[in-house]
Design an enzyme around this catalytic site. Sequence first.
Site, short mmCIF file in Angstrom:
data_model
loop_
_atom_site.label_atom_id
_atom_site.label_comp_id
_atom_site.label_asym_id
_atom_site.label_seq_id
_atom_site.Cartn_x
_atom_site.Cartn_y
_atom_site.Cartn_z
N HIS A 188 0.83 -1.20 0.00
CA HIS A 188 0.00 0.00 0.00
C HIS A 188 0.87 1.25 0.00
CE1 HIS A 188 -3.68 2.17 0.77
NE2 HIS A 188 -3.02 2.87 1.66
N ARG A 295 -7.68 -0.54 -9.37
CA ARG A 295 -7.46 -1.85 -8.72
C ARG A 295 -8.50 -2.00 -7.61
NH1 ARG A 295 -1.69 -0.62 -9.90
NH2 ARG A 295 -0.77 -2.49 -10.80
N ARG A 331 -11.18 -2.74 -12.66
CA ARG A 331 -10.84 -4.16 -12.72
C ARG A 331 -11.55 -4.88 -11.58
NH1 ARG A 331 -4.76 -5.95 -11.90
NH2 ARG A 331 -4.99 -5.33 -9.75
N ASP A 453 2.37 -9.10 -14.43
CA ASP A 453 2.14 -10.54 -14.34
C ASP A 453 2.57 -11.25 -15.62
OD1 ASP A 453 1.20 -11.24 -11.77
OD2 ASP A 453 -0.63 -10.13 -12.17
N CYS A 500 -1.51 -1.68 -18.98
CA CYS A 500 -1.73 -1.05 -17.68
C CYS A 500 -0.69 -1.52 -16.65
CB CYS A 500 -3.15 -1.28 -17.17
SG CYS A 500 -3.52 -3.01 -16.87
C1 PEP Z 1 -0.19 -6.36 -14.03
O1 PEP Z 1 -0.10 -7.55 -13.69
O2 PEP Z 1 0.57 -5.83 -14.88
C2 PEP Z 1 -1.20 -5.50 -13.43
C3 PEP Z 1 -1.43 -4.28 -13.87
O3 PEP Z 1 -1.88 -5.99 -12.36
P1 PEP Z 1 -1.26 -6.05 -10.86
O4 PEP Z 1 0.04 -5.34 -10.87
O5 PEP Z 1 -2.27 -5.41 -9.98
O6 PEP Z 1 -1.15 -7.52 -10.66
MG MG Z 2 -1.69 -8.44 -12.54
#
Ligand code: PEP
Ligand code: MG
Length: 540
Positions: A188, A295, A331, A453, A500
């Site tokens: 956070h 998010r 999301r 990810d 993103c």
């Molecule tokens: C990602 O995986 O690039 C993404 C934007 O989601 P998070 O970072 O919240 O997993």
């Molecule tokens: Mg992700």
Amino acid sequence: MVKLSGKAVYKGVIIGPVAVLKKDEAQVKRTKITDADAEIVRLTQAGEQAQAQLQKLYDKAVREVGEASAAIFEVHQMMLEDDDYLDAIHNMIQTEMVNAEYAVAVTGDNFSEMFANMDDDYMKARAADVKDISNRLVRNLMGQEDVDLASMEPSIIVADDLSPSETVQMDKSKILAFVTVHGSTNSHTAILARMMNIPALIGVPMDLDEIHTGMKAVVDGFKGEVIFEPSEEICAEVEEKIREEKEKLKLLQTLKGKENVTPSGQKINIYANIGSVSDVGYVLENDAGGIGLFRSEFLYLGRDDFPTEEEQFQAYRQVVQTMAGKKVIIRTLDIGADKQVDYFNLGKEDNPALGYRAIRICLKQPDIFKTQLRALLRAAMYGNLSIMYPMIISVEEVKRIYEIVDEVKAELDEAQIPYKVPEQGIMIETPAAVMVSEELAQIVDFFSIGTNDLTQYTLALDRQNAKLDDFYDPHHPAVLRMIRLVTDNAHKYGKWSGICGELGADLELTEEFLRMGLDELSVAPSMVLRVRKAVREANV
Ligand code: PEP
Ligand code: MG
């Protein structure tokens, strides 16, 4: 002078006084009393004072982060009125003839231990809350002031770690930087720092007993360093760096209101990523064209129970209304892996990143999913909202999601609640989704590539594992080719494609993204104008 290194989660450099936040507990002594009734009156007054303090915290949190995250203070207010808890304190005062401070502290410890030993995870989580309210009562009884983070001078916040309920209490204009012993890149604190455009270091091996509030310090997010009690020479160097940074920022401000267009006339949307309702201020301040990633799981974090449909609806509506017609992509919840929440009872997994997370939870526990979808469909009536689903691996998953959306529509129709089905897209975060992106493009409205990810799954590198930093190459051709393939497939079916993940803000790649024909980049609010600058100077 003490120089320590840590991991910079946001660049920038600052010099200023330190404010050390320690979770200290008041020292309580046992004293004999003669008038139990008078002691109970003192306790009642301390309780009323606590109720008022919590109400203030609740109101502030609702204004700044929305009702969902504020709910914890309401829970504390209720716990303060709990009969079992109060009876135990009264009983101890009357039978043992002890002071209220002592009775509260002992009862708090007893209740906390009792909760901690329960099997139910929800009850386990109450242990910290009962400790919290007992400490508050003791502080009030002892006449100590509630730690007033709002009234401190602008400072570098130094702490072991910071919980959302702590940052919520801070006046953001008083925070110069964050330096913490613990925390991760996705904590956070890190997200807040990126949002606020202030330097932040995590994983700094500090002894908090050696650092004092008021001490001077330098935080250098470029070098990943914090220097306590810096020399005159270092201070002068840093002042110069700060001046240079300010000049750069001033130049960036001139880009506000300008188009995201290359010299050759190619346009791209630059949106911002947020984690809470209050972050919308940063989006507007940095002139983002919309919100490319809200998010929503942050509404579920830092609390003890699921946010209700109404709480979520209020939060989503507030965001779309404030954005006044600009696109807001929300999301659906991405809990699991690094984002653990006790009340979800997810259990321990050997490979949480490859585990029960995000859309998988939503498809397995549709009740949780439906509550969020109802709130989203209702909020879509109030502005330009889009829904985005995370961690998709197949066409079948998307079809199942649409079935659930249809069920939600039927329920809302039945209850005669107004709603709108907005644009629905998916995140491309898995190699599987990349490989079937041609099929996916035919059934969704857009793609948003989650490179954080996607890089982790493509390169088989755990994004949380600091030991792998040297292997983690977000510019790996495998990842870049995937982005191109996905974008080509989206365009083949008239759909748009964006990024993103953090890579979207990588200025070394802006030209390449433009060449690939990406339609959108969604970045931390503090990066919007920097990316705009890169686009306006791009040679494509
Ligand atoms: C990602 O995986 O690039 C993404 C934007 O989601 P998070 O970072 O919240 O997993
Ligand atoms: Mg992700």
